[in-house]
Design a protein around this motif. Sequence first.
Motif, PDB file in Angstrom:
ATOM      1  N   ALA A 329      -2.155  20.090  -1.180  1.00 65.24           N
ATOM      2  CA  ALA A 329      -3.057  20.182  -2.333  1.00 65.24           C
ATOM      3  C   ALA A 329      -2.607  19.282  -3.471  1.00 65.24           C
ATOM      4  O   ALA A 329      -2.784  19.600  -4.647  1.00 65.24           O
ATOM      5  N   LEU A 330      -2.040  18.134  -3.117  1.00 65.79           N
ATOM      6  CA  LEU A 330      -1.646  17.109  -4.088  1.00 65.79           C
ATOM      7  C   LEU A 330      -2.091  15.748  -3.566  1.00 65.79           C
ATOM      8  O   LEU A 330      -2.088  15.510  -2.350  1.00 65.79           O
ATOM      9  N   PRO A 331      -2.444  14.824  -4.471  1.00 70.29           N
ATOM     10  CA  PRO A 331      -2.670  13.452  -4.016  1.00 70.29           C
ATOM     11  C   PRO A 331      -1.342  12.846  -3.572  1.00 70.29           C
ATOM     12  O   PRO A 331      -0.268  13.315  -3.965  1.00 70.29           O
ATOM     13  N   LEU A 332      -1.396  11.818  -2.759  1.00 69.91           N
ATOM     14  CA  LEU A 332      -0.171  11.157  -2.299  1.00 69.91           C
ATOM     15  C   LEU A 332       0.240  10.074  -3.283  1.00 69.91           C
ATOM     16  O   LEU A 332      -0.601   9.436  -3.917  1.00 69.91           O
ATOM     17  N   GLU A 528     -12.819   5.184   4.506  1.00 64.40           N
ATOM     18  CA  GLU A 528     -12.144   6.198   3.694  1.00 64.40           C
ATOM     19  C   GLU A 528     -12.223   5.855   2.214  1.00 64.40           C
ATOM     20  O   GLU A 528     -12.408   6.741   1.366  1.00 64.40           O
ATOM     21  N   LEU A 529     -12.086   4.594   1.881  1.00 60.49           N
ATOM     22  CA  LEU A 529     -12.192   4.191   0.480  1.00 60.49           C
ATOM     23  C   LEU A 529     -13.596   4.448  -0.046  1.00 60.49           C
ATOM     24  O   LEU A 529     -13.771   4.972  -1.161  1.00 60.49           O
ATOM     25  N   ASN A 530     -14.597   4.101   0.737  1.00 60.03           N
ATOM     26  CA  ASN A 530     -15.975   4.346   0.303  1.00 60.03           C
ATOM     27  C   ASN A 530     -16.235   5.835   0.112  1.00 60.03           C
ATOM     28  O   ASN A 530     -16.935   6.233  -0.834  1.00 60.03           O
ATOM     29  N   SER A 531     -15.682   6.661   0.984  1.00 60.57           N
ATOM     30  CA  SER A 531     -15.829   8.106   0.832  1.00 60.57           C
ATOM     31  C   SER A 531     -15.159   8.577  -0.459  1.00 60.57           C
ATOM     32  O   SER A 531     -15.718   9.399  -1.199  1.00 60.57           O
ATOM     33  N   ARG A 562      -3.442  -0.247  -6.898  1.00 58.17           N
ATOM     34  CA  ARG A 562      -4.433   0.529  -7.653  1.00 58.17           C
ATOM     35  C   ARG A 562      -5.472   1.138  -6.709  1.00 58.17           C
ATOM     36  O   ARG A 562      -5.888   2.290  -6.888  1.00 58.17           O
ATOM     37  N   THR A 563      -5.865   0.384  -5.708  1.00 61.20           N
ATOM     38  CA  THR A 563      -6.825   0.892  -4.725  1.00 61.20           C
ATOM     39  C   THR A 563      -6.269   2.125  -4.018  1.00 61.20           C
ATOM     40  O   THR A 563      -6.997   3.100  -3.770  1.00 61.20           O
ATOM     41  N   TRP A 564      -4.986   2.089  -3.684  1.00 62.44           N
ATOM     42  CA  TRP A 564      -4.343   3.235  -3.022  1.00 62.44           C
ATOM     43  C   TRP A 564      -4.453   4.493  -3.873  1.00 62.44           C
ATOM     44  O   TRP A 564      -4.818   5.563  -3.374  1.00 62.44           O
ATOM     45  N   LEU A 565      -4.130   4.395  -5.157  1.00 60.34           N
ATOM     46  CA  LEU A 565      -4.164   5.571  -6.024  1.00 60.34           C
ATOM     47  C   LEU A 565      -5.582   6.109  -6.171  1.00 60.34           C
ATOM     48  O   LEU A 565      -5.803   7.326  -6.165  1.00 60.34           O
ATOM     49  N   ILE A 566      -6.534   5.221  -6.302  1.00 57.80           N
ATOM     50  CA  ILE A 566      -7.933   5.640  -6.417  1.00 57.80           C
ATOM     51  C   ILE A 566      -8.386   6.343  -5.143  1.00 57.80           C
ATOM     52  O   ILE A 566      -9.043   7.398  -5.181  1.00 57.80           O
ATOM     53  N   CYS A 567      -8.039   5.784  -3.996  1.00 62.27           N
ATOM     54  CA  CYS A 567      -8.410   6.386  -2.714  1.00 62.27           C
ATOM     55  C   CYS A 567      -7.755   7.758  -2.555  1.00 62.27           C
ATOM     56  O   CYS A 567      -8.410   8.727  -2.140  1.00 62.27           O
ATOM     57  N   SER A 568      -6.483   7.861  -2.911  1.00 65.91           N
ATOM     58  CA  SER A 568      -5.778   9.129  -2.779  1.00 65.91           C
ATOM     59  C   SER A 568      -6.386  10.203  -3.663  1.00 65.91           C
ATOM     60  O   SER A 568      -6.567  11.352  -3.236  1.00 65.91           O
TER      61      SER A 568
END
Length: 582
Positions: A329-332, A528-531, A562-568
Amino acid sequence: MCGSIAIVRSPFETEAVAKSALDRLASRGPDGSGLIFSGSGAIGHCRLALRDHNGGAQPVTLSDGRKLAFVGELYNDGKLRRLLELQGARFSSASDTETLAAAIERWGGETWSKLDGMFAMMLLSAHGDSVHLISDKYGVKPIFYSQTVSTSAAASQPSSLLSCGAVQKAHAVALLHYLRTSQVCLNTQTVLSDVKLMSPGSVVTLFGESANQVRWSASPFQSESLGPCDQSASKLRYLLSEAVYRQSSADSPVGVFLSGGLDSSILAALLQMVRPAPLKTFAVALAGDTDDLDYSKLVSERIKSEHVELVVSPEEFFKSMRELIAERALPLSLPNEVLIYELSKRARDSVKAILSGEGADELFGGYHRLLARVRSDGDWPLFIQRYRNVSSWFSLADLEESLSDPAPLLAAVQTDADYLGELLRDARPDSFLRTLLFRDHFRHLLLRLDGSAMAGSIEGRVPFTDPDVVHFAIGLPEAALMPAFGLEKPLLRKAADGLLPATILRRPKRAFNASLSILFTSNVGQRELNSALQQPLICKLFRKEKLEQILNEDFESQVFHRTWLICSLGLWNELCGVSEIC
């Protein structure tokens, strides 16, 4: 290793809540579980049995009616038992939980400073109306807690606290801190508004609607310098071998997560020396980026370990990323968390615990490349500003321009600066960087290791947190930690001389790797990013046109931090229902 929960108050029926919260920790303790109810409170434990498989059931009840749940390992259990036996204690099992219970009954609050180990303890009062939470000196084992008008509870991971009534809302200030630093908590506040993380070396008491925290352990980096480097290398090797011996003690097999870098390689070599039984080592890489496997195989051949290699496809990666976010229940914070989780699931068929190299960089000069960029000549406010600038994934300018509501950003920056300033308050100016790396950065590494390994039912042990090793390291003069011949951690390399192939001794630092460019240019990464981008949390956080600009810039540069954090964050919203910000 295990998981535990304690409930003092909940808006729901206690028995049902306690069972649900404990069920969320099943991966941490697949070998058994127990629940005790006391008044309006409850305490529970699930067990991953590494010692005394037939004993050691928890929670346990002390003679005064208090209930104890203990997560972790005591590496000086034998010494403590002998001291306690001299004071009249008698033991019926080989479990270190029984040792701990006897110590608490005789020594009370003085117990914590006598322990060599990693631990997260919960002590529920006899009437169930309060609970004491005790964390180890460095925060190797975490305790999360929630204290609101309706809820007083603690657990080994936040997902259990959501079962206890913690609100599924994001904390605005901690959320922006996450985007800036990839850290899921700011001081004690996590990205979940109702959930806090205990500080290392502290005791938290939950009673009624109040939470009181006090430190039981002094902060490190206040020691005097030791002797010259040519003497220190042999001493370091001895101390590390002793630490590896103590931390590999178990009734179940212990292996090593072997990246092929210096830190994990020296642990593997020393473990093979101090424990003659066949050693199992494990390595992982993302498909398309497998160079590290050559180095880990080289070490494995040198020490003659039983070696397992795992190559993870992007499809497998994102599947496990979803599992890990839902579990905790945490972002990565980093993609390496997913690889550690994948490797833990593979390793658990043959070992129950692994040694890992976290802490070596922070203690022995693994980040000296940052020193020139943050040097401030004793001006710690300027140092803090530079420290965060070089370790940020989103720049302040990016966040100010892209956020729909940048107002909480100032509070995030100021709160962080105050927190880091407090960490530096008693530090020597020449050790500012090492102090923050160990007191700030390191606790987040440990949190990621615990969350990822335990989700795969593996206990992660960290020999570089051994008290003797830490005491040795913090007393070293800065000159002993400066790079030699362009390579960082020269003292650790010297300590490993003769144990490892020359190729490993000359290899520059590199951690378990997961290439973001491979992930986000894959078909599954795009899906996954689009989702993630469709989730309400992302839509509320960012201005649409600026978000598109950030993503386009990342794809053009092939730097996807930055994309990674947004996706997470987007997947966190989708999987855990965290769509509101408060």
